[in-house]
Design a protein around this motif. Structure first.
Motif, PDB file in Angstrom:
ATOM      1  N   MET A 103      45.913  47.469  60.627  1.00  0.00           N
ATOM      2  CA  MET A 103      46.307  46.134  60.177  1.00  0.00           C
ATOM      3  C   MET A 103      46.682  46.182  58.711  1.00  0.00           C
ATOM      4  N   VAL A 104      47.534  45.264  58.296  1.00  0.00           N
ATOM      5  CA  VAL A 104      47.826  45.067  56.880  1.00  0.00           C
ATOM      6  C   VAL A 104      47.371  43.665  56.514  1.00  0.00           C
ATOM      7  N   TRP A 105      46.975  43.509  55.265  1.00  0.00           N
ATOM      8  CA  TRP A 105      46.609  42.165  54.820  1.00  0.00           C
ATOM      9  C   TRP A 105      47.036  41.953  53.373  1.00  0.00           C
ATOM     10  N   GLY A 106      47.187  40.704  53.020  1.00  0.00           N
ATOM     11  CA  GLY A 106      47.557  40.342  51.660  1.00  0.00           C
ATOM     12  C   GLY A 106      47.681  38.837  51.547  1.00  0.00           C
ATOM     13  N   GLY A 107      47.935  38.378  50.336  1.00  0.00           N
ATOM     14  CA  GLY A 107      48.080  36.949  50.076  1.00  0.00           C
ATOM     15  C   GLY A 107      48.605  36.717  48.679  1.00  0.00           C
ATOM     16  N   ASP A 108      48.465  35.489  48.185  1.00  0.00           N
ATOM     17  CA  ASP A 108      48.898  35.134  46.831  1.00  0.00           C
ATOM     18  C   ASP A 108      50.408  35.338  46.704  1.00  0.00           C
ATOM     19  N   THR A 109      51.161  34.446  47.340  1.00  0.00           N
ATOM     20  CA  THR A 109      52.600  34.647  47.482  1.00  0.00           C
ATOM     21  C   THR A 109      53.371  33.433  46.995  1.00  0.00           C
ATOM     22  N   GLY A 110      54.050  33.585  45.866  1.00  0.00           N
ATOM     23  CA  GLY A 110      54.916  32.525  45.362  1.00  0.00           C
ATOM     24  C   GLY A 110      54.310  31.711  44.239  1.00  0.00           C
ATOM     25  N   PHE A 160      47.544  37.309  57.003  1.00  0.00           N
ATOM     26  CA  PHE A 160      47.987  36.623  55.785  1.00  0.00           C
ATOM     27  C   PHE A 160      46.790  35.831  55.285  1.00  0.00           C
ATOM     28  N   SER A 161      46.188  36.332  54.205  1.00  0.00           N
ATOM     29  CA  SER A 161      44.844  35.917  53.830  1.00  0.00           C
ATOM     30  C   SER A 161      44.763  34.714  52.913  1.00  0.00           C
ATOM     31  N   GLY A 162      45.755  33.872  52.919  1.00  0.00           N
ATOM     32  CA  GLY A 162      45.672  32.661  52.123  1.00  0.00           C
ATOM     33  C   GLY A 162      46.611  32.652  50.947  1.00  0.00           C
ATOM     34  N   ASP A 163      46.806  31.459  50.371  1.00  0.00           N
ATOM     35  CA  ASP A 163      47.821  31.245  49.345  1.00  0.00           C
ATOM     36  C   ASP A 163      49.161  31.757  49.856  1.00  0.00           C
ATOM     37  N   THR A 164      49.491  31.339  51.072  1.00  0.00           N
ATOM     38  CA  THR A 164      50.757  31.718  51.682  1.00  0.00           C
ATOM     39  C   THR A 164      51.926  30.998  51.013  1.00  0.00           C
ATOM     40  N   ILE A 165      51.637  29.929  50.290  1.00  0.00           N
ATOM     41  CA  ILE A 165      52.575  29.269  49.374  1.00  0.00           C
ATOM     42  C   ILE A 165      51.769  28.832  48.156  1.00  0.00           C
ATOM     43  N   TYR A 166      52.464  28.392  47.109  1.00  0.00           N
ATOM     44  CA  TYR A 166      51.826  27.751  45.959  1.00  0.00           C
ATOM     45  C   TYR A 166      52.435  26.358  45.843  1.00  0.00           C
ATOM     46  N   THR A 206      38.009  35.887  55.104  1.00  0.00           N
ATOM     47  CA  THR A 206      37.606  34.795  54.231  1.00  0.00           C
ATOM     48  C   THR A 206      38.654  34.637  53.145  1.00  0.00           C
ATOM     49  N   SER A 207      38.925  33.408  52.750  1.00  0.00           N
ATOM     50  CA  SER A 207      39.978  33.197  51.753  1.00  0.00           C
ATOM     51  C   SER A 207      39.455  33.253  50.325  1.00  0.00           C
ATOM     52  N   VAL A 208      38.146  33.340  50.139  1.00  0.00           N
ATOM     53  CA  VAL A 208      37.581  33.443  48.791  1.00  0.00           C
ATOM     54  C   VAL A 208      36.609  34.614  48.735  1.00  0.00           C
ATOM     55  N   PRO A 209      36.427  35.207  47.567  1.00  0.00           N
ATOM     56  CA  PRO A 209      35.583  36.392  47.442  1.00  0.00           C
ATOM     57  C   PRO A 209      34.098  36.058  47.320  1.00  0.00           C
ATOM     58  N   ILE A 210      33.288  37.112  47.420  1.00  0.00           N
ATOM     59  CA  ILE A 210      31.828  36.960  47.359  1.00  0.00           C
ATOM     60  C   ILE A 210      31.325  37.011  45.925  1.00  0.00           C
ATOM     61  N   SER A 211      31.721  38.045  45.169  1.00  0.00           N
ATOM     62  CA  SER A 211      31.110  38.309  43.865  1.00  0.00           C
ATOM     63  C   SER A 211      32.064  38.205  42.688  1.00  0.00           C
ATOM     64  N   VAL A 220      37.082  40.476  54.244  1.00  0.00           N
ATOM     65  CA  VAL A 220      38.426  40.797  53.764  1.00  0.00           C
ATOM     66  C   VAL A 220      39.049  39.554  53.152  1.00  0.00           C
ATOM     67  N   THR A 221      39.604  39.698  51.947  1.00  0.00           N
ATOM     68  CA  THR A 221      40.163  38.538  51.257  1.00  0.00           C
ATOM     69  C   THR A 221      41.254  38.956  50.287  1.00  0.00           C
ATOM     70  N   THR A 222      41.839  37.964  49.612  1.00  0.00           N
ATOM     71  CA  THR A 222      42.789  38.185  48.510  1.00  0.00           C
ATOM     72  C   THR A 222      42.350  37.257  47.376  1.00  0.00           C
ATOM     73  N   ASP A 223      43.140  36.274  47.009  1.00  0.00           N
ATOM     74  CA  ASP A 223      42.767  35.152  46.138  1.00  0.00           C
ATOM     75  C   ASP A 223      42.713  35.461  44.651  1.00  0.00           C
ATOM     76  N   VAL A 224      42.232  36.644  44.242  1.00  0.00           N
ATOM     77  CA  VAL A 224      41.890  36.836  42.832  1.00  0.00           C
ATOM     78  C   VAL A 224      42.938  37.594  42.026  1.00  0.00           C
ATOM     79  N   HIS A 225      44.017  38.061  42.669  1.00  0.00           N
ATOM     80  CA  HIS A 225      45.167  38.636  41.980  1.00  0.00           C
ATOM     81  C   HIS A 225      44.900  40.014  41.386  1.00  0.00           C
ATOM     82  N   PHE A 226      44.031  40.749  42.014  1.00  0.00           N
ATOM     83  CA  PHE A 226      43.830  42.171  41.726  1.00  0.00           C
ATOM     84  C   PHE A 226      43.193  42.789  42.959  1.00  0.00           C
TER      85      PHE A 226
END
Length: 738
Positions: free
Chosen positions: A413-420, A444-450, A594-599, A647-653
């Motif tokens: 599988m591939v995953w990612g987010g934070d797009t646009g 598609f792990s969230g922030d599919t648009i801004y 999950t669309s937000v991270p733990i730590s 598995v998430t994205t959200d934080v831009h790194f």
């Protein structure tokens, strides 16, 4: 959040003020009820222009009367002439500066190499055969009438179009290589005056030469001029400044097709410049540029563009999603109300065992459709194609069903987010790199648009109306790489904050119903997830993996509320459901989407948006959702649940973390973070220590995505972080526990 909270559609219209460059517009543009009134990704002109490039040059020899007539028969709005000048100062319709490619000059004048137009008189050129070459080059389109076609003079070409076009077909003329032909502009104006077309509304003059266009502007200021561009001409330039600069003489721009992206469209339309890209021949490319809001297109295939403009068509690709071992959801969008048909088969030629499904695309859902297909075979690749029933244009896709229950099959599988976000808009390179991996599916792990950020689709954010939100999804779908990925594999889309507004809490945000409505319209989503807007669901891939998709937005308490026993991100029902799914899963891997991270502390001080309260940053911050996550963490440890990956994205790194929450020296669960695909890039901060995180890898300041592979036979899972070009920056393998 219930369906009855979703706002209705507001009908909008947009009036374009007619300035001097746009005097051609006969009336204000009426924006469709599905467009937001501020978009720049919409034609300025009342009709999209079909410009026959050198005539209908896919069907007959270019720049001959036969090709011009064919273009007019096919209902072209304009016939384009390239202009060269003969030795004796006569203007002829010819693309090349030499006669060699499209005439028999080599045979008739063997000693006149390199056969430059400027070295021949009109009388000499009139003896040439300008049609037979086409029959040799394209035998399947050859016609005897093409033999002996001659090179027309500009005056002859104008008269021919006026006669056969019934006054409805416009003239589009390019000064080719004007530096080679001193006095070309004056000669052109002389011919136009003589033929009484200088003041025609449907007259455009174009050139790559700014000098030539400025000269024409001084000579005939009323004529509409179009500045042509190659990629090289714009290299290193700020497109906004460049198009503003040329707007003092140009009414439009003619970019090569690859230059046409949302930023280019915004820069042009903000300066009231028409956009007529060249040369667009495939229907996929024609549709792609129409989706960006171009005002016309140069094409060799006049009939293909006319067909698209006269009938409804699939406008933003197709997609499949929420795939199980026996079902899938198919998605498409048309440009207007239409009946959409999908054909689904294990045969890529659709000759055997084809399932047919239809649905109606209507304005209520921005002409999107979601179709459920059942009765499919497990672990099988299916091909599908969709089209608006009245149209000949078809879009193809494929997906793979999940393996059957209890089977152990490898998964990629591939995953990612934070797009646009933050000014980053299509094109995005990562989607092409994802597609090249041939994954079993895309998460598609969230922030599919801004929705709350400025882009050409919504120049004055935040998005407020449902039309604004729809426009954001359409803008990202103009990305060819995203369309390609969605058409190549199944997708599971989850939402995060920017599908509505930054760091929002669903129940307390008035825009939530509107953002949710648009999200559901633009992703292939099963009724199990969309019913009552719950969005969370479990998808099993045999016994190799259970993917547990969370809804981290729809049930949460306000971010500003102090953390405690009554604060929740998931809601009581979803939290208990999550525990039950983890407890009862016998899959090798439990993947929690999950669309937000733990730590990683997100949001703001005193209004933490993720689970962490960020007490390593501010020990007095009482917010966050750690109390709830502790319930999840304790449950995993107490029940001995193995091989859990959040598995998430959200934080831009990118960040790969293992957790020893009970400090016993053993890993309790893992967190895999990728991103952004296309948004602001930042460096990883210090982790919140509450749940015992240990970083295996962290890297920021680059666009990236994640790859997750499961190899059941070796009891191994592997994570990769790849940059937007597909290069692996990090890889780590996990030995799966029994």
């Amino acid at each position: 959040m219930k369906k009855n909270l979703i706002a209705g559609i507001a009908c909008l219209s947009l009036s374009v003020t007619s300035g001097a460059p746009l005097a051609v517009l006969a009336q204000p543009i009426q924006i469709s009820a599905t467009d937001n009134g501020q978009t720049t990704l919409h034609p300025l002109s009342s009709d999209v222009a079909v410009i026959a490039h050198r005539g209908a040059s896919a069907y007959g020899p270019e720049h001959t009367l036969a090709a011009y007539k064919q273009a007019m028969t096919m209902k072209a709005d304009y016939v384009e002439f390239d202009i060269q000048m003969t030795k004796d100062g006569q203007l002829v319709a010819m693309h090349d500066e030499t006669l060699a490619r499209t005439t028999n000059a080599k045979e008739l004048y063997p000693d006149r190499a390199p056969w430059r137009v400027k070295d021949f008189t009109l009388d000499e050129i009139s003896r040439l055969d300008a049609g037979s070459w086409f029959n040799k080059a394209y035998p399947d389109k050859a016609k005897t009438q093409y033999i002996g076609q001659h090179v027309p003079t500009l005056e002859e070409a104008i008269e021919f179009v006026k006669q056969h076009g019934n006054g409805k077909v416009g003239l589009y003329m390019e000064t080719k290589a004007p530096s080679v032909y001193p006095g070309m502009e004056e000669k052109l104006i002389e011919v136009l005056k003589k033929n009484n077309v200088l003041d025609d509304e449907k007259l455009f003059l174009e050139s790559f030469s700014e000098e030539s266009l400025r000269k024409l502007k001084n000579l005939v200021p009323q004529v509409k001029l179009v500045q042509l561009y190659t990629s090289k001409m714009l290299a290193g330039k700020d497109v906004y400044r460049e198009l503003k600069r040329i707007s003092d003489y140009a009414a439009g721009v003619g970019p090569s097709k690859e230059l046409v992206v949302p930023k280019f469209m915004e820069a042009a339309h903000q300066n009231q410049l028409l956009v007529h890209p060249w040369t667009v021949n495939s229907q996929d490319d024609l549709v792609s540029l129409l989706s960006l809001g171009v005002d016309g297109e140069f094409t060799n295939n006049t009939d293909l563009l006319v067909d698209l403009l006269e009938k409804p068509f699939i406008s933003h690709g197709v997609a499949s999603g929420d795939v199980t071992d026996s079902s899938a959801i198919l998605w498409a969008r048309t440009n207007e109300a239409a009946k959409v048909q999908f054909e689904i088969s294990t045969d890529s030629n659709f000759k055997h065992d084809t399932i047919v499904k239809t649905s109606r695309a209507d304005v209520k859902h921005d002409y999107t459709v979601n179709v459920t297909v059942t009765g499919l075979k497990p672990d099988t690749t299916y091909f599908y194609r969709g089209h608006a029933i009245s149209s000949n244009y078809t879009v193809n896709g494929s997906f793979k069903t999940a393996p059957e229950e209890n089977s152990l099959k490898p998964i990629t599988m591939v995953w990612g987010g934070d797009t646009g976000g933050q000014g980053e808009i299509p094109p995005f390179n990562s989607f092409n790199a994802m597609a090249a991996i041939n994954p079993d599916f895309f998460l598609f792990s969230g922030d599919t648009i801004y929705a709350d950020n400025k882009t050409p689709a919504v120049p004055n954010p935040p998005s407020v109306t449902v039309e604004d939100f729809w426009a954001k999804y359409k803008e990202n779908r103009t990305d060819a790489g995203l369309r390609s990925l969605l058409q190549k594999t199944g997708t599971y889309a989850i939402w995060d904050d920017h599908e509505v507004i930054n760091d929002f809490s669903g129940p307390s945000q008035p825009l939530t119903p509107t953002g949710l409505r648009a999200f559901k319209d633009y992703w292939p989503m099963s009724s199990e997830r969309s019913t009552e807007d719950k969005l969370y669901h479990k998808y099993s891939w045999g016994n190799s993996m259970d993917m547990i998709i969370l809804n981290n937005r729809g049930y949460r308490s306000p971010n500003t509320q102090n953390d405690g026993a009554d604060k929740t991100m998931l809601g009581v029902e979803q939290l208990e459901w999550l525990k039950q799914q983890l407890l009862t899963s016998d899959a090798k891997v439990k993947l929690v989407a999950t669309s937000v991270p733990i730590s990683v502390p997100t949001g703001k001080a005193m209004a933490r948006d993720g689970w962490a309260n960020g007490n390593q940053v501010n020990s007095n911050d009482p917010t966050g959702y750690e109390n709830e996550f502790k319930k999840i963490s304790d449950f995993i440890i107490e029940k001995g649940i193995k091989n859990v990956f959040f598995v998430t994205t959200d934080v831009h790194f990118a960040d790969i973390i293992k957790y020893d929450a009970n400090q016993d020296g053993k890993t309790d669960y893992n967190e895999l973070i990728s991103g952004p695909i296309g948004a602001i890039k930042i460096n990883p901060p210090t982790l919140d220590p509450t749940f015992g995180p240990e970083r295996l890898y962290a890297e920021g300041n680059f666009n990236n995505f994640g790859v997750f592979r499961i190899d059941p036979s070796n009891k191994e899972a592997t994570v990769e972080i790849r940059d937007e070009n597909g290069k692996i920056h990090f890889s780590h393998s996990y030995q799966l526990e029994n």
